[in-house]
Design a protein around this motif. Structure first.
Motif, mmCIF file in Angstrom:
data_model
loop_
_atom_site.group_PDB
_atom_site.id
_atom_site.type_symbol
_atom_site.label_atom_id
_atom_site.label_comp_id
_atom_site.label_asym_id
_atom_site.label_seq_id
_atom_site.Cartn_x
_atom_site.Cartn_y
_atom_site.Cartn_z
ATOM 1 N N THR A 48 0.835 -1.207 0.000
ATOM 2 C CA THR A 48 0.000 0.000 0.000
ATOM 3 C C THR A 48 0.867 1.253 0.000
ATOM 4 N N ASN A 49 1.925 1.233 0.769
ATOM 5 C CA ASN A 49 2.835 2.380 0.802
ATOM 6 C C ASN A 49 3.490 2.597 -0.559
ATOM 7 N N GLY A 50 3.642 1.504 -1.315
ATOM 8 C CA GLY A 50 4.278 1.609 -2.630
ATOM 9 C C GLY A 50 3.384 2.186 -3.710
ATOM 10 N N PRO A 119 4.386 5.813 -11.122
ATOM 11 C CA PRO A 119 4.340 5.011 -12.358
ATOM 12 C C PRO A 119 4.742 3.554 -12.142
ATOM 13 N N PHE A 120 4.036 2.668 -12.843
ATOM 14 C CA PHE A 120 4.408 1.260 -12.856
ATOM 15 C C PHE A 120 5.779 1.093 -13.504
ATOM 16 N N ASN A 138 5.592 -9.152 -10.342
ATOM 17 C CA ASN A 138 6.556 -10.209 -10.652
ATOM 18 C C ASN A 138 6.565 -11.326 -9.615
ATOM 19 N N VAL A 139 6.086 -11.047 -8.387
ATOM 20 C CA VAL A 139 6.007 -12.108 -7.380
ATOM 21 C C VAL A 139 4.952 -13.124 -7.792
ATOM 22 N N GLU A 167 6.972 -4.607 -11.409
ATOM 23 C CA GLU A 167 7.685 -4.843 -10.155
ATOM 24 C C GLU A 167 6.683 -4.830 -9.001
ATOM 25 N N HIS A 168 6.903 -5.710 -8.029
ATOM 26 C CA HIS A 168 5.988 -5.807 -6.894
ATOM 27 C C HIS A 168 6.093 -4.569 -5.999
ATOM 28 N N GLY A 169 5.083 -4.411 -5.143
ATOM 29 C CA GLY A 169 5.078 -3.292 -4.217
ATOM 30 C C GLY A 169 4.217 -2.139 -4.663
#
Length: 367
Positions: A48-50, A119-120, A138-139, A167-169
């Motif tokens: 969520t922070n990400g 941005p992703f 990616n996870v 990327e995850h997060g």
């Protein structure tokens, strides 16, 4: 006396092994439950922070638990937030808890505004190309035999094409168009919450007051990301501490009863031996010390075995289920170890006192 303690344990190896294994299971139960619960909380906090938002707006009387269980507020209200002076970006999101194929939180997003928050980073593919596209991190992509852009997966029993791997997060592990998820869960045109980006962090309190002073928005809960993250704690989750305490109690009882039974039968089997020791001048405290040292030694072996097993389980889960955040903390290792040692000591206390009270004459005549 120490040689006698080791000899007693080796004389009945199966009983000693079972007792140590029971303590190991006790340690594994306590640490693993805490690791799963805390892992899910901290994993959600990190993701969520990400997202990149500064503030979260949720419906009245919502907790972060029921905020992922539906979409009760009109998504069109995002336009009201976008008109506020200090709001740079506002993005509506649906978070839906899904148990199909394992527990997960699905994200329904408005790609343009959600991507504008932060941005992703695409590793494969790109944004949605249609209503039945999904972006995965990616996870998730590493689970099973692996997924790639262009593959098809099922979400809520509907096929979705993976348009991109990121990327995850960045919130959810699976993100679909908000309109599509709304239709699938029967919440068309709705949202679970709104993520806001301020023009300046110093204006967050001003944004809160602007929202609370806007007709139709006064009942919403407004929190900064820092405030929301601070709420993501075990004490704020209904039933978390109760469930953890119940598991801890059950695990402690298992260890206690096994040690109690083991030492009780050991004292009965060594009645003549105890009589010989007392007739040779061994004090009550020496007899108690001998029994307690045996149980403590088994506890040391059991705790060590339990800690080794929990890291083995962690490695297995990390390889088999990479989406499961299994968090082993030093604090819970220490807690579980202390509980195991106390259980072993209290479990051996009565057999130790029973051995110390034996009359040497009666003990020597015991058959």
């Amino acid at each position: 006396m120490n040689k006698l303690v080791f000899a007693n344990l080796i004389h009945r190896p199966m009983r000693s092994i079972i007792s140590a294994a029971a303590i190991a299971i006790e340690v594994v139960m306590i640490i693993s439950v805490a690791a799963i619960f805390l892992g899910q909380i901290d994993g959600q906090k990190i993701r969520t922070n990400g997202i990149g938002a500064d503030m979260i707006v949720r419906p009245a009387n919502a907790s972060f638990i029921n905020a992922v269980g539906g979409a009760p507020i009109p998504a069109k209200n995002v336009e009201a937030f976008r008109k506020l002076p200090h709001v740079a970006i506002a993005s509506p999101v649906i978070q839906s808890f899904n148990l199909t194929g394992g527990p997960e939180i699905l994200f329904g997003i408005d790609y343009a505004s959600y991507n504008a928050l932060r941005p992703f980073t695409f590793l494969e593919g790109g944004p949605f190309q249609g209503p039945n596209d999904v972006i995965v991190d990616n996870v998730f992509a590493q689970t099973g035999k692996g997924f790639h852009a262009g593959d098809t997966i099922k979400i809520l029993n509907h096929p979705f094409r993976i348009s991109g791997v990121v990327e995850h997060g960045k919130g959810g592990r699976k993100m679909v168009p908000i309109e599509t998820l709304g239709e699938l869960i029967g919440s068309e045109g709705k949202a679970s919450q709104f993520f806001l980006k301020s023009d300046n962090e110093a204006n967050e309190e001003a944004i809160r007051q602007e929202i609370l002073n806007t007709p139709g928005l006064q009942s919403y809960q407004v929190a900064t990301m820092r405030e929301w993250l601070s709420m993501m704690a075990p004490d704020n989750i209904p039933g978390f501490n109760i469930a953890l305490n119940v598991v801890t109690l059950i695990a402690t009882l298992v260890g206690f009863l096994v040690i109690f039974l083991s030492m009780y039968t050991a004292v009965l089997e060594r009645t003549r031996e105890i009589g010989i020791l007392k007739s040779m001048g061994a004090s009550k405290s020496a007899i108690v010390s001998m029994v307690l040292r045996e149980s403590i030694l088994m506890a040391i072996v059991g705790v060590g075995l339990g800690i080794g097993l929990i890291y083995t389980i962690h490695a297995y889960l990390d390889a088999k289920f990479p989406t499961l955040f299994f968090e082993i903390t030093q604090g819970w290792i220490i807690k579980a170890s202390i509980i195991a040692f106390l259980g072993a000591i209290f479990g051996a206390a009565y057999p130790a006192l029973m051995a110390a009270r034996k009359d040497p004459i009666d003990a020597l005549s015991y058959e």
